[in-house]
Design an enzyme around this catalytic site. Structure first.
Site, PDB file in Angstrom:
ATOM      1  N   GLY A 188       0.768  -1.229   0.106  1.00  0.00           N
ATOM      2  CA  GLY A 188      -0.206   0.122  -0.004  1.00  0.00           C
ATOM      3  C   GLY A 188       0.928   1.222   0.042  1.00  0.00           C
ATOM      4  N   ALA A 189       1.729   1.405  -1.028  1.00  0.00           N
ATOM      5  CA  ALA A 189       2.671   2.397  -1.044  1.00  0.00           C
ATOM      6  C   ALA A 189       2.349   3.653  -1.463  1.00  0.00           C
ATOM      7  CB  ALA A 189       4.092   1.873  -1.532  1.00  0.00           C
ATOM      8  N   ILE A 233       2.268   7.346   2.996  1.00  0.00           N
ATOM      9  CA  ILE A 233       3.101   7.073   4.065  1.00  0.00           C
ATOM     10  C   ILE A 233       4.192   5.969   3.619  1.00  0.00           C
ATOM     11  CG2 ILE A 233       3.192   5.841   6.201  1.00  0.00           C
ATOM     12  CD1 ILE A 233       2.518   8.970   6.489  1.00  0.00           C
ATOM     13  N   GLY A 234       3.557   4.958   2.717  1.00  0.00           N
ATOM     14  CA  GLY A 234       4.448   3.948   2.414  1.00  0.00           C
ATOM     15  C   GLY A 234       5.283   4.343   1.480  1.00  0.00           C
ATOM     16  N   ASN A 256      -4.195   3.181  11.309  1.00  0.00           N
ATOM     17  CA  ASN A 256      -4.730   3.625  12.414  1.00  0.00           C
ATOM     18  C   ASN A 256      -5.804   3.046  13.175  1.00  0.00           C
ATOM     19  OD1 ASN A 256      -3.347   6.361  11.908  1.00  0.00           O
ATOM     20  ND2 ASN A 256      -4.777   6.826  10.302  1.00  0.00           N
ATOM     21  N   LYS A 276      -2.871   8.275  20.320  1.00  0.00           N
ATOM     22  CA  LYS A 276      -3.168   8.791  19.056  1.00  0.00           C
ATOM     23  C   LYS A 276      -4.658   8.667  18.839  1.00  0.00           C
ATOM     24  CE  LYS A 276      -2.101   8.758  14.291  1.00  0.00           C
ATOM     25  NZ  LYS A 276      -1.293   8.126  12.837  1.00  0.00           N
TER      26      LYS A 276
END
Length: 334
Positions: free
Chosen positions: A7-8, A11-12, A102, A203
């Site tokens: 899942g780039a 963030i990836g 998350n 978080k």
């Protein structure tokens, strides 16, 4: 080390460029125009006023890759069940899976002491697809504090923060978690190893309240925290979440007003849930809110404010076609 990032997206891709330039053997799993651009031109990262370019293997087919030392999953939580089957070629006998997602993780109760040991959360992992297909014994938890965006296909822009907190569900500082932390530190990231469930709750504490309120009011963090009425709703939800967490043994290292003031200081930021609503993408309602409600019922802690806001935001998402129970395939990245 062989590291695959599944899942780039924003963030990836950020992780992938930095790890690749630090000398790790990196593979990025992506799709669509973003994948095409990364294959043609490499992955471009805009960071600290400069452009960095890396050329890791980029593919949409895990079968091309083979077993990895680490698989880092940076998808939205509701997308992960759909990739459990295709990711199987990446999993060797010693592969660790880093869940950089998350909200409440599907593995939350793995190995915990007490009556909830190995309890599966149906709201997060219907049918136990992740529990059975990935296995909680493979998991390293990860709480992401980094702001990035895909500014155009193949181009990642780093905005701020670079912290990726790691932790074993057992709380042990195992060799596998320390080895990964060293690799990430060498790649330029801040990587503390902590009690990961406590870190997750810190978080989640804010996301639980401010994300759904933002989707209902269409307002930013600064506006919600600055208005006495919406701030009070958020605080009530957070207090309910804290009661659930503490009933399960979590510890909070900061007080609630400090946490809310930190959120307010972010200013006129549109939460990820509001951005997903705007774009008609599946919203992370279950990982951020529904799971807390489910856990509250497990430990007999009432969550009346969470219940009301959850009912409203689910309805809002369904009307917009953005509730993930209607989605097939993996959608979005963390």
């Amino acid at each position: 080390m062989r590291i695959c990032i599944y899942g780039a997206g924003a963030i990836g891709g950020y992780l992938g460029v930095q790890l690749s330039l630090a000398g790790q053997d990196v593979t990025l799993i992506a799709r669509g125009p973003h994948l095409d651009a990364m294959r043609r031109h490499g992955v471009r990262l805009l960071l600290d006023g400069e452009e960095r370019v890396a050329h890791p293997l980029c593919t949409d087919d895990p079968a091309e890759v083979g077993p990895q030392d680490y698989v880092i999953i940076t998808l939205k939580a509701h997308s992960v069940p759909y990739i459990v089957e295709p990711m199987q070629p990446l999993l060797g006998p010693d592969t660790a899976v880093v869940m950089a997602t998350n909200g409440v993780p599907w593995w939350y109760f793995h190995g915990v002491e007490g009556p909830w040991r190995d309890r599966r959360l149906e709201s997060l992992d219907p049918g136990g697809v992740q529990w059975d297909g990935i296995g909680p014994e493979r998991v390293i938890g990860c709480v992401v504090y980094a702001a990035t965006e895909v500014s155009e296909p193949g181009v990642i822009r780093h905005l701020k923060y670079n912290r990726f907190t790691l932790g074993e569900p057992s709380g042990e500082k195992t060799e596998r978690v320390q080895r990964l932390a060293r690799a990430l530190i060498e790649a330029g990231f801040r990587v503390p190893i902590r009690r990961i469930r406590d870190e997750m709750w810190i978080k989640l504490w804010g996301n639980l309240a401010f994300n759904p309120i933002s989707a209902l009011t269409l307002e930013t963090l600064g506006t919600i925290a600055g208005d006495p009425d919406t701030r009070a709703v958020a605080k009530t939800m957070m207090l309910e979440g804290q009661a659930v967490a503490e009933a399960l043994g979590a510890r909070f290292s900061i007080d609630i007003e400090r946490r809310i003031n930190g959120i307010a200081a972010v200013g006129e930021h549109r939460t990820s849930m509001l951005q997903d609503l705007d774009k008609g993408r599946p919203m992370e309602i279950d990982a951020l809110v529904t799971a807390v409600q489910e856990m509250g019922r497990m430990v007999d802690v009432p969550t009346p404010a969470i219940d009301v806001v959850l009912a409203l935001v689910r309805q809002r998402a369904r009307v917009a076609g953005a509730y993930p129970d209607a989605v097939t395939g993996f959608v979005g990245s963390n």
